[in-house]
Design a protein around this motif. Structure first.
Motif, short mmCIF file in Angstrom:
data_model
loop_
_atom_site.label_atom_id
_atom_site.label_comp_id
_atom_site.label_asym_id
_atom_site.label_seq_id
_atom_site.Cartn_x
_atom_site.Cartn_y
_atom_site.Cartn_z
N VAL A 613 -17.78 -39.87 -0.73
CA VAL A 613 -18.84 -39.53 -1.67
C VAL A 613 -18.56 -40.28 -2.97
CG1 VAL A 613 -19.91 -37.71 -3.05
CG2 VAL A 613 -19.27 -37.25 -0.68
N LEU A 614 -19.60 -40.94 -3.50
CA LEU A 614 -19.47 -41.68 -4.76
C LEU A 614 -20.14 -40.88 -5.86
CD1 LEU A 614 -20.59 -45.09 -3.25
CD2 LEU A 614 -18.25 -44.45 -3.77
N THR A 615 -19.48 -40.70 -6.99
CA THR A 615 -20.08 -39.97 -8.11
C THR A 615 -19.68 -40.63 -9.42
OG1 THR A 615 -20.34 -37.76 -9.11
CG2 THR A 615 -18.15 -38.33 -8.33
N GLY A 616 -20.49 -40.43 -10.44
CA GLY A 616 -20.24 -41.08 -11.72
C GLY A 616 -20.66 -42.54 -11.68
N SER A 617 -20.24 -43.31 -12.66
CA SER A 617 -20.65 -44.72 -12.76
C SER A 617 -19.58 -45.63 -12.17
CB SER A 617 -20.89 -45.09 -14.23
OG SER A 617 -21.87 -44.26 -14.79
N LEU A 618 -20.02 -46.69 -11.49
CA LEU A 618 -19.12 -47.74 -11.03
C LEU A 618 -19.41 -49.00 -11.84
CD1 LEU A 618 -19.33 -47.29 -7.13
CD2 LEU A 618 -17.60 -46.39 -8.68
N THR A 619 -18.37 -49.68 -12.27
CA THR A 619 -18.55 -50.86 -13.12
C THR A 619 -18.47 -52.17 -12.35
OG1 THR A 619 -16.18 -50.88 -13.65
CG2 THR A 619 -17.64 -49.66 -15.14
N SER A 620 -17.75 -52.16 -11.23
CA SER A 620 -17.51 -53.41 -10.51
C SER A 620 -18.57 -53.71 -9.46
CB SER A 620 -16.14 -53.36 -9.82
OG SER A 620 -16.09 -52.27 -8.92
N MET A 621 -19.34 -52.72 -9.06
CA MET A 621 -20.37 -52.90 -8.03
C MET A 621 -21.36 -51.75 -8.11
SD MET A 621 -18.25 -51.81 -4.58
CE MET A 621 -16.78 -52.74 -5.01
N THR A 622 -22.50 -51.92 -7.46
CA THR A 622 -23.48 -50.83 -7.41
C THR A 622 -23.05 -49.84 -6.34
OG1 THR A 622 -24.85 -51.88 -5.71
CG2 THR A 622 -25.32 -52.45 -8.02
N ARG A 623 -23.64 -48.67 -6.36
CA ARG A 623 -23.34 -47.68 -5.33
C ARG A 623 -23.74 -48.19 -3.95
NH1 ARG A 623 -24.13 -41.44 -7.06
NH2 ARG A 623 -23.24 -41.52 -9.14
N GLU A 624 -24.85 -48.94 -3.90
CA GLU A 624 -25.30 -49.49 -2.62
C GLU A 624 -24.25 -50.44 -2.06
OE1 GLU A 624 -28.84 -51.79 -2.85
OE2 GLU A 624 -29.24 -51.64 -0.71
N GLU A 625 -23.71 -51.29 -2.93
CA GLU A 625 -22.68 -52.24 -2.48
C GLU A 625 -21.43 -51.51 -2.03
OE1 GLU A 625 -23.95 -55.96 -5.41
OE2 GLU A 625 -22.46 -54.48 -6.06
#
Length: 684
Positions: A613-625
Motif C-alpha cells: 500500500v502506498l500512502t503520502g507523497s512520493l518524490t522519485s516517481m508517481t504512484r502509478e510508476e
C-alpha cells in the motif's frame, strides 16, 4: 395551539431538517451521489436557517461567525475520506449563498451598499462551473499540494490524482510571484469526456453517471491514481486564498490579470462592472452563453472586486457576505412522447427508451431519453402520446421529468411492459430485488452483438477496426454466434460484408490475430463476467495466472483474494459452470488464445503474493510508476490497509493509513527504503 406546542413542533422540524441535510451532505460531498436537486436542497437549507433564526434570534447557540484556530469549521459540508491524507487550509474555503431570482440579488447589493454607505459598488461576474472545489498551494511558484474543500478548514490531499491534468500548472511562470499563495478553483469534466465515458458504460450495460460534477468528484477521490488517469479531468482557477505578502493584490481584477500572466487556466468569462445593474446584465449574458461552453455551468458568481472591502464585509460561519451565486434554472421543454422502444443489452437487460418529437434543449436537439426501467414508467404513469416535460440531468442526459396530464389524449391507455423479448421472442424474467427485466436467451442476437462489442472494446481486447456496424453484420449473417468465433474468420469472409475491400479485410484479420497477444487480465475482463471490471480482472489474473486455472477456482479460493467479495466470487464460479461459456473457452484454446501471466522470477524476488500500500507523497516517481514496479516483481499494489497487507510505503503527509498499519502491525518503510528494496528485492 399553545405557544409551547408550537415551539416544540418548530424544534422537531428543525431537528428533522438538520438530519435530512446531513444525509444529503453525505451523499453530495462524500459519495458524489446527490439525492435531490440543488434547488430543493437550497429550499430546505433556507427553511432550516429561518427556523434557527426564530428559535435562537440572538444567535446565542450558533457557531462562531468568524474563523479562528479555535472556531468550529465553516458549515460547507465535508468531502473528506479516511483513506486520504489531510491538509489544513491557510485560509478557510467557504461555500456561497445561492439565489434563484433577481430580487434576492438586488437585496444582496443593497445590504453591501448599506454596510459601506455608498451608491454603487464594483463587482466581478464569473461563471459558476459545476465542478469540485480545489485549492492549490504554491511556494515560490512551485506546486506543493492540491487539496479538496473538505470541511472548509481541512481538506483531502489529492495531488497524486491530478498530476496528469494537462493544464495543471506545476510551476507558475512569469515575475512578481508571491512567496506563498493558495489559488482556488474547480476540477471539472467536459461534456465530451462525460458522454464518452457514459457511452462506454452504456455499451457495457453499466449504470450511467448522473452528471459531470458527480463523476469528477468521484474521480479525484479514486484510491488508484491509475484509474483516475483514464478519465480526463480539466481545471479552472479563479479564487484567492492565503497570500504572502497579504497585500500582493488589491482586487480580483488584478489577481485575474496575474493568473493570465502566470499561464494559469482561468475562466473564459470574466466581467468587472461598477454597478449592480451592469452585474445583472452580465448574469443574463452568461445565461445565454453557457450553452455554448464545453463544460457544465449552473449559474453566475458575483463578488466584490476589492479585497479590502471583502475583508471588511467578512463572513458568517457558512458563507462570505461579499459574494453570492445566482443559480440558473434547469432548462425544460415540453414535447410529445411518440413511442417507447426497448433495447436489449449484452446481459439481456431490457432498457426502455423514449422516442420524442425533436426539441431544442440546453443548446442541442433532443429526440431520445432514457426511461430507466418498467417501475419508473409505472411510477410516473408515462404513456405513448403524452405531452411530457424533458430536461437534461446535469445539462447532459435527457430525461422525462413529468407528464402534462392536462394535455393527455382522451383515448390514452397505460403502457404495458412487454413480457417477451422484442428481438428473439423469449419470455422475459425478473430477478427478485432487481429493477430490470431480462431476456434469458444467451443466443439472442442483440445480446451476442453486445458481448462481441464489449469483448473488442478499448478497455478489453482493444481490437481495431471492429466497429458496431461490422459486428451487426457478423451476427446478423450468423458468422459470429459467440466471441470465440471472431478468431475463425478469414479475409474472404470479411469481403462478403458491406463496405469491405481487400486492404480493410486484411487489416481486421490482423487486428483480431494481434489481440491474441493481449495480457491475461484483458481477456478476463473481456469475458463480461458480472461484477468483474478491469481492477478485479487484474486481481484474478495475478492470483490464477491462466484462464484454465481461473475456470477451476472454487468459491473459497476466490473470496480469499483481497478485493474479491462473495457476490463477485459467486458470479465468477457461475460463469465458468455455464456450458456455453465452457464451449467458448475451449474454442479460445483451439484458436491459440490462452495467455498466461508471466512474472520474471530470474531475480529471485520473493514478492509473489505480497501486497503493498502506498500512502503520502512520493518524490522519485508517481504512484502509478511505483505500482507498476511492484507488479513487475510479482507483488500487488492495493489501496487499503488490512491484516493481509505485507508492506506500507509511507511518504510525507501519510495519515490514517499509516496509523492503521501501525495498529495492525503491518511492516512500514519510507521512500528511500522502498527504492533500495526495488533495486535489491528481498524478503519482507
Amino acid at each position: 395551539m399553545s405557544a409551547s406546542k408550537t415551539d416544540k413542533l418548530k424544534t422537531q422540524r428543525l431537528e428533522e431538517l438538520q438530519a435530512e441535510l446531513k444525509r444529503h451532505d453525505e451523499l453530495y460531498y462524500r459519495l458524489a451521489q446527490p439525492g435531490i436537486s440543488d434547488q430543493l436542497y437550497d429550499q430546505k437549507k433556507r427553511e432550516l436557517e429561518e427556523l434557527e433564526a426564530e428559535i435562537d434570534p440572538l444567535g446565542l447557540f450558533s457557531k462562531s461567525s468568524e474563523h479562528s484556530n479555535n472556531a468550529q469549521p465553516p458549515v460547507v459540508g465535508d468531502d473528506r475520506l479516511e483513506s486520504f491524507s489531510s491538509h489544513r487550509h491557510l485560509k478557510p474555503m467557504l461555500s456561497l449563498d445561492n439565489t434563484y431570482d433577481e430580487e434576492e440579488f438586488i437585496e444582496f447589493d443593497q445590504r453591501l451598499r448599506r454596510i459601506f454607505e455608498t451608491e454603487k459598488l464594483s463587482y466581478v461576474v464569473e461563471p459558476k462551473i459545476d465542478g469540485v472545489a480545489i485549492s492549490l498551494t504554491y511556494k515560490n511558484g512551485k506546486l506543493v499540494t492540491a487539496t479538496t474543500r473538505g470541511n472548509g478548514v481541512e481538506g483531502d490531499v489529492v495531488t497524486q490524482n491530478l498530476e496528469h491534468l494537462e493544464h495543471l500548472p506545476h510551476q507558475l511562470s512569469g515575475s512578481s510571484l508571491p512567496e506563498l499563495i493558495e489559488i482556488r478553483g474547480e476540477i471539472y469534466m467536459s461534456h465530451q469526456e462525460f458522454e464518452r465515458i457514459n457511452s462506454e458504460r452504456e455499451k457495457n450495460e453499466l449504470s450511467l453517471y448522473a452528471n459531470p460534477r458527480n463523476l469528477a468528484a468521484g474521480t479525484i477521490k479514486l484510491l488508484d491514481p491509475k484509474e483516475a488517469r483514464k478519465r480526463k479531468l480539466e481545471i479552472v482557477l479563479y479564487g484567492l486564498g492565503a497570500c504572502t505578502p497579504e497585500n500582493h493584490f488589491s482586487n480580483l481584477s488584478e489577481f485575474h490579470q496575474a493568473l493570465s500572466h502566470w499561464g494559469v487556466p482561468a475562466v473564459e468569462y470574466f466581467r468587472q462592472v461598477d454597478h449592480a445593474d451592469d452585474a445583472w446584465k452580465s448574469i443574463q449574458e452568461l445565461d445565454q452563453l453557457r450553452h455554448s461552453y464545453g463544460y457544465p455551468t449552473d449559474g453566475a458568481v458575483i463578488k466584490l472586486n476589492s479585497f479590502a472591502l471583502q475583508a471588511e464585509a467578512g463572513h458568517t460561519s457558512k458563507s462570505p457576505r461579499w459574494a453570492i451565486a445566482y443559480k440558473f434554472e434547469t432548462e425544460r421543454q415540453e414535447t410529445i412522447l411518440e413511442a417507447i422502444h426497448l433495447q436489449v443489452g449484452r446481459t439481456g437487460a431490457i432498457t426502455p427508451v423514449a422516442h420524442l418529437s425533436p426539441v431544442q434543449l440546453a443548446g442541442t436537439q433532443v429526440s431520445r431519453a432514457s426511461l430507466h426501467n418498467a417501475d419508473e414508467i409505472s411510477r410516473k404513469d408515462i404513456r405513448v402520446g403524452d405531452h411530457v416535460i424533458v430536461e437534461k440531468a446535469g445539462e447532459i442526459i435527457p430525461q422525462v421529468v413529468e407528464v402534462v396530464l392536462a394535455k393527455r389524449p382522451a383515448n390514452s391507455s397505460p403502457f404495458t411492459f412487454p413480457t417477451i423479448c422484442p428481438v428473439c421472442k423469449t419470455k422475459l424474467e425478473r430477478v427478485d430485488g432487481e429493477a430490470a427485466w431480462k431476456c434469458p436467451n444467451p443466443l439472442c442476437s442483440e445480446q451476442v452483438k453486445g458481448r462481441v462489442r464489449y469483448f473488442a472494446s478499448r478497455g478489453c481486447m482493444d481490437i481495431d477496426h471492429l466497429g458496431e456496424a461490422v459486428v451487426d453484420q457478423l451476427v446478423d449473417r450468423k458468422m459470429v454466434r459467440q466471441t470465440s468465433d471472431l478468431f475463425s474468420l478469414s479475409k474472404e469472409q470479411f469481403l462478403q460484408l458491406d463496405g469491405f475491400a481487400e486492404k480493410s479485410a486484411e487489416n481486421l484479420v490482423q487486428a483480431i490475430q494481434k489481440s491474441k497477444q493481449q495480457e491475461l487480465w484483458r481477456l478476463i475482463c473481456a469475458l463480461g463476467i458480472k461484477h468483474v471490471g478491469s481492477a478485479a480482472a487484474k486481481d484474478l489474473a495475478r492470483n490464477f495466472r491462466s484462464l484454465p486455472n481461473l475456470a477451476k477456482a472454487e468459491l473459497i479460493d476466490l473470496v480469499a483474494i483481497d478485493g474479491i467479495g462473495e457476490i463477485m466470487a459467486q458470479s465468477v464460479v457461475e460463469f465458468f459452470k455455464n456450458s456455453e461459456n465452457q464451449s467458448m473457452l475451449e474454442k479460445f484454446a483451439q484458436y491459440g488464445l490462452s495467455p498466461e501471466l508471466e512474472i520474471d522470477e530470474s531475480t529471485g524476488t520473493p514478492w509473489t503474493g505480497k501486497s503493498f500500500v502506498l500512502t503520502g507523497s512520493l518524490t522519485s516517481m508517481t504512484r502509478e510508476e511505483a505500482g507498476s514496479r511492484i507488479e513487475s516483481l510479482g507483488g500487488k499494489s492495493t489501496s487499503s490497509v488490512s491484516k493481509r497487507t505485507s508492506c506500507l510505503v509511507a511518504g510525507p503527509g501519510a495519515g490514517s493509513k499509516l496509523d492503521k498499519a501501525k495498529k495492525l502491525g503491518v511492516h512500514v518503510i519510507d521512500e528511500p527504503a522502498f527504492l533500495a528494496l526495488l533495486e535489491s528485492p528481498k524478503s519482507l
